[in-house]
Design an enzyme around this catalytic site. Sequence first.
Site, PDB file in Angstrom:
ATOM      1  N   ARG A  91    -119.784 -79.634 -42.065  1.00 52.85           N
ATOM      2  CA  ARG A  91    -119.382 -80.063 -40.728  1.00 52.85           C
ATOM      3  C   ARG A  91    -118.055 -79.418 -40.361  1.00 52.85           C
ATOM      4  O   ARG A  91    -117.827 -79.015 -39.220  1.00 52.85           O
ATOM      5  CB  ARG A  91    -119.253 -81.587 -40.643  1.00 52.85           C
ATOM      6  CG  ARG A  91    -118.945 -82.061 -39.199  1.00 52.85           C
ATOM      7  CD  ARG A  91    -118.577 -83.533 -39.114  1.00 52.85           C
ATOM      8  NE  ARG A  91    -117.283 -83.799 -39.727  1.00 52.85           N
ATOM      9  CZ  ARG A  91    -117.088 -84.506 -40.829  1.00 52.85           C
ATOM     10  NH1 ARG A  91    -118.118 -85.026 -41.481  1.00 52.85           N
ATOM     11  NH2 ARG A  91    -115.880 -84.688 -41.315  1.00 52.85           N
ATOM     12  N   TYR A 142    -124.388 -76.765 -12.679  1.00 51.50           N
ATOM     13  CA  TYR A 142    -125.549 -77.078 -13.501  1.00 51.50           C
ATOM     14  C   TYR A 142    -125.703 -78.590 -13.611  1.00 51.50           C
ATOM     15  O   TYR A 142    -124.722 -79.320 -13.785  1.00 51.50           O
ATOM     16  CB  TYR A 142    -125.377 -76.438 -14.878  1.00 51.50           C
ATOM     17  CG  TYR A 142    -126.282 -76.984 -15.952  1.00 51.50           C
ATOM     18  CD1 TYR A 142    -127.664 -77.006 -15.785  1.00 51.50           C
ATOM     19  CD2 TYR A 142    -125.761 -77.477 -17.140  1.00 51.50           C
ATOM     20  CE1 TYR A 142    -128.498 -77.516 -16.768  1.00 51.50           C
ATOM     21  CE2 TYR A 142    -126.583 -77.984 -18.131  1.00 51.50           C
ATOM     22  CZ  TYR A 142    -127.943 -78.002 -17.939  1.00 51.50           C
ATOM     23  OH  TYR A 142    -128.758 -78.517 -18.917  1.00 51.50           O
ATOM     24  N   ASP A 154    -117.687 -71.141 -17.144  1.00 53.83           N
ATOM     25  CA  ASP A 154    -119.004 -71.129 -17.781  1.00 53.83           C
ATOM     26  C   ASP A 154    -119.607 -69.750 -17.525  1.00 53.83           C
ATOM     27  O   ASP A 154    -119.979 -69.416 -16.401  1.00 53.83           O
ATOM     28  CB  ASP A 154    -119.884 -72.238 -17.193  1.00 53.83           C
ATOM     29  CG  ASP A 154    -121.226 -72.364 -17.903  1.00 53.83           C
ATOM     30  OD1 ASP A 154    -121.710 -71.349 -18.448  1.00 53.83           O
ATOM     31  OD2 ASP A 154    -121.796 -73.462 -17.901  1.00 53.83           O
ATOM     32  N   LYS A 160    -129.022 -69.510 -24.260  1.00 52.66           N
ATOM     33  CA  LYS A 160    -129.531 -68.658 -23.204  1.00 52.66           C
ATOM     34  C   LYS A 160    -129.450 -67.178 -23.606  1.00 52.66           C
ATOM     35  O   LYS A 160    -130.063 -66.778 -24.578  1.00 52.66           O
ATOM     36  CB  LYS A 160    -128.780 -68.958 -21.907  1.00 52.66           C
ATOM     37  CG  LYS A 160    -128.675 -70.458 -21.574  1.00 52.66           C
ATOM     38  CD  LYS A 160    -129.999 -71.185 -21.529  1.00 52.66           C
ATOM     39  CE  LYS A 160    -129.946 -72.560 -20.895  1.00 52.66           C
ATOM     40  NZ  LYS A 160    -129.120 -73.563 -21.578  1.00 52.66           N
TER      41      LYS A 160
END
Length: 378
Positions: free
Chosen positions: A49, A102, A174, A199
């Site tokens: 982690r 978005y 973004d 993406k």
Amino acid sequence: MSYGFETLAIHAGQEPDPRTGAVIPPIFQTSTYAQDAVGAPRLGYEYSRSSNPTRDSLQECLAALEGARHGLTFASGLAAEDTLIRAVCQPGDHVIIPDDAYGGTFRLFAKVAERWGISWSTAGVSNVDDVRGKVTASTKLIWIETPTNPLLNIGDIAALAGIARDAGALLVVDNTFASPYLQQPLALGADVVVHSTTKYIGGHSDVVGGALLLNDDEVANQLRFHQNAMGAVNGPFDAWLTLRGVKTLAVRMERHCDNAEQVARFLVAHPKVTQVYYPGLVEHPGHEVAVKQMRRFGGMISFRTGDPVEAERICNTTKVFTLAESLGGIESLIEHPGKMTHLSAAGSALEVPADLVRLSVGIETIDDLLADLAQALG
């Protein structure tokens, strides 16, 4: 020695394995690491982690591609966004977001961050005066997408960075639609770049992830602490898949752009299409800014039909374009934002037009894509 984008995408953070000579770095599929003594982990690795060699490779590679000193990756783009908000904002702070953001970003601010005491306003990213007019004494972040999702508006990153500096705020960009191949916001004055690596960076619709890239050492330390404390990290196999995808980002983006430019011209000429949103079109209101700050104009196109029923019919009729959410993969996708990716904004000021169709133009044979749209439009 400085290297070109394509070279960095293939080699940055990805040296051959020193033990075996493997050209592709291995997947360190482990949760924990043997220590040489109490408090003496090897190379600083204690628990995956906190850090993992495969994730470190991806973080180094993405930082190199965005021209950043620091890169952090996460389990999803929204996990990256949430970590950023909680690392740099406090209850009482204010954030400006796009007025066509978005849907997931809108939901994060409206349904999660607002309950935590963060206020927010919307502004048109292409309207510098609108953004400036929404700044308050408590504004901590000016958060933009450029191009925006789904209306492909263009924000002038350099101008908006100046507004953020004057306000003592951070400009967050973004960069998912553009990818680091087409646009590098940090070089234009942005403070933090956000990606959904799901993406274009991953590029194959087979892995979910997110990233934050930046140069500020203090903010990066805050983000690393929260990355570990909140734990929304990507696993080693996800990191490896994303690294695999990023190697071909440059060549994929060129093909996405080639195809999208032809699709946009086809749609502009079609009698059943009432409006086309694509920054590569000279008539697009943000075209000049896009020319200034982007290498090319991307693979995303939205268009309107004038009829919501017709928009849904088109989405349901294509054969090569797959009806699906998400974007940026090698395959072409079509969707109805109002009832799919942006449903969370329904009934709000960010609600998208009901007759809007969004395309993620893939890298298939262009004649097949045009023929598919022609039959769907009828």
